[in-house]
Scaffold this active site. Structure first.
Site, PDB file in Angstrom:
ATOM      1  CB  SER A 145     -73.526  10.795  -6.113  1.00  0.00           C
ATOM      2  OG  SER A 145     -72.034  11.144  -6.659  1.00  0.00           O
ATOM      3  CD  GLN A 192     -66.448   6.928  -5.021  1.00  0.00           C
ATOM      4  OE1 GLN A 192     -65.186   6.143  -5.746  1.00  0.00           O
ATOM      5  NE2 GLN A 192     -66.782   8.481  -5.396  1.00  0.00           N
ATOM      6  CG  ASP A 213     -66.936  15.097  -7.271  1.00  0.00           C
ATOM      7  OD1 ASP A 213     -65.165  15.044  -6.618  1.00  0.00           O
ATOM      8  OD2 ASP A 213     -67.628  14.012  -6.454  1.00  0.00           O
ATOM      9  CE  LYS A 243     -65.057   8.901 -14.189  1.00  0.00           C
ATOM     10  NZ  LYS A 243     -65.303   7.676 -13.548  1.00  0.00           N
TER      11      LYS A 243
END
Length: 432
Positions: A24, A147, A315, A413
């Site tokens: 992030s 986001q 998350d 990822k």
């Protein structure tokens, strides 16, 4: 690549793991570095998402494929909208083409951006023609993905008149908004966040600070803090281990900008204590979890039903759900409305995979309820749905039962070295 993890017997484990920088923070700083080239970044995340972000910002191609990287899709949409004279097509994987972006596109258009949809309305791929954006006021619903909000805030210093962003309703994922504002402040951009209105000043110079000053304390560079989402899997491992297990993780700060740092409080309910020392955290399994029937509405009350609002840290929902299942604890997790538009519908995926293992799960549009069970089926193959967090979250269950993980390479990822790190602390992993 499919892997099999044999049931592990780990006792009195004392290990140390180094985790790379927060994805992030890294992706926010990469965009800011593109706007202000003098920024220097240390401990950049080695995740696929950050690599995609780096490549997209450096390429001269007019077709940019972000694959599964949702953060990159949103941040780059805003970035390229401000690049006067640059025309790009921003695309991604089949799943990315199903993930909504209309809220951000509409907000950018209201500022004067030129963006069109190439296939389906409201979805990528996008054709973006960069231009100078002169308007400076925009309104969003406050419960949208952070986001979208951060994408607008990050480009704000380069807008001709800065930005005034009004958020309507109850704001979710506040820590991620504050992270963005804090990083802007660190590079000298003035911001203000009061009463659901966020203001970011325009910054006209090439860089608002002298070269090399970002992240320095007493003329020493500070690292991007390591990723708390990645730390969550080791919290789960310690929670599922015997009393006395210890794992040290670096590099972490007690006053973290990351919302997932709430792990240090949440996992007290699972018998895990966190000690901050020398830019590291020491996780210790200190107590056996109480499994007597009880109900709790807040962290720390010691009941066997854990109730948590994760709207500020969605998350870590998968990790917590799997931890509860492994410990035989019921849980009610709320504030999860954004999980349905991630790499997969994470609520559906959690329900499907936990029930394959013998659990009982009920989901709504924004919540998950798990009923406790002490029966965990063995040698179940967990499907990952092209979602890194499904593989990462379920792996610690190998402390309770042998388990298979399909398409295990998806962890790259966000955490490429995950399987090697698990092997280093004693997990028995074989590739099918």
């Amino acid at each position: 690549m499919n892997i099999q993890i044999q049931k592990s017997e780990i006792h009195d484990l004392q290990s140390s793991i180094s985790i790379t920088g927060s994805k992030s923070e890294s992706n926010r700083l990469l965009l800011l570095q593109a706007l202000f080239p003098n920024i220097e970044i240390d401990n950049l995340s080695n995740s696929d998402d950050s690599k995609v972000m780096t490549e997209a910002l450096l390429t001269s191609s007019n077709v940019i494929d972000v694959h599964h990287a949702g953060t990159a899709m949103r941040f780059l949409t805003a970035y390229f909208a401000t690049q006067d004279g640059r025309e790009v097509v921003l695309t991604g994987s089949d799943r990315m083409k199903q993930r909504p972006i209309k809220i951000l596109v509409d907000a950018l258009k209201s500022l004067g951006a030129e963006i069109s949809y190439l296939e389906s309305d409201g979805l990528p791929p996008l054709k973006i023609t960069g231009k100078k954006l002169t308007k400076n006021k925009v309104t969003l619903q406050a419960n949208v993905s952070s986001q979208y909000i951060s994408a607008l805030l990050l480009i704000a210093p380069k807008l001709e008149n800065g930005l005034e962003l009004t958020l309507e309703g109850k704001i979710t994922s506040v820590p991620y908004i504050n992270m963005t504002l804090n990083l802007l402040n660190q590079i000298g951009v003035k911001t203000d966040f009061q009463n659901n209105v966020v203001e970011v000043n325009q910054q006209s110079t090439t860089s608002p600070y002298r070269k090399g000053t970002f992240g320095r304390v007493n003329n020493q560079k500070s690292l991007i803090e390591s990723d708390w989402s990645s730390a969550s899997y080791f919290y789960s491992i310690v929670a599922l281990s015997a009393v006395g297990t210890e794992i040290s993780l670096s590099s972490y700060k007690q006053n973290s900008l990351q919302g997932d740092s709430v792990l240090s409080e949440i996992y007290k309910d699972f018998g895990v204590e966190t000690t901050f020392e020398n830019n590291s955290i020491l996780l210790q399994k200190s107590t056996i979890v109480n499994q007597k029937p009880a109900r709790t509405e807040k962290v720390g009350s010691g009941g066997s039903l854990i109730s948590l609002d994760l709207s500020n840290a969605p998350d870590i929902a998968q990790t917590i759900a799997v931890t509860c299942f492994g410990l035989g604890i019921s849980c009610v997790l709320t504030g999860l409305h954004t999980l349905k538009i991630k790499e997969t519908d994470r609520l559906f995926a959690l329900k499907t995979e936990i029930e394959k293992l013998g659990g009982q799960v009920a989901i709504t549009e924004d919540s998950l309820t798990l009923d406790s069970s002490n029966n965990i089926k063995s040698n179940i193959a967990i499907d990952t749905y092209n979602d890194h967090r499904m593989a990462l979250a379920f792996a610690p269950l190998a402390l309770k039962t042998s388990i298979k993980i399909n398409n295990a390479e998806v962890v790259s990822k966000s955490y490429p070295s995950f399987w090697e790190d698990l092997k280093s602390i004693g997990f028995q992993i074989k590739t099918d």
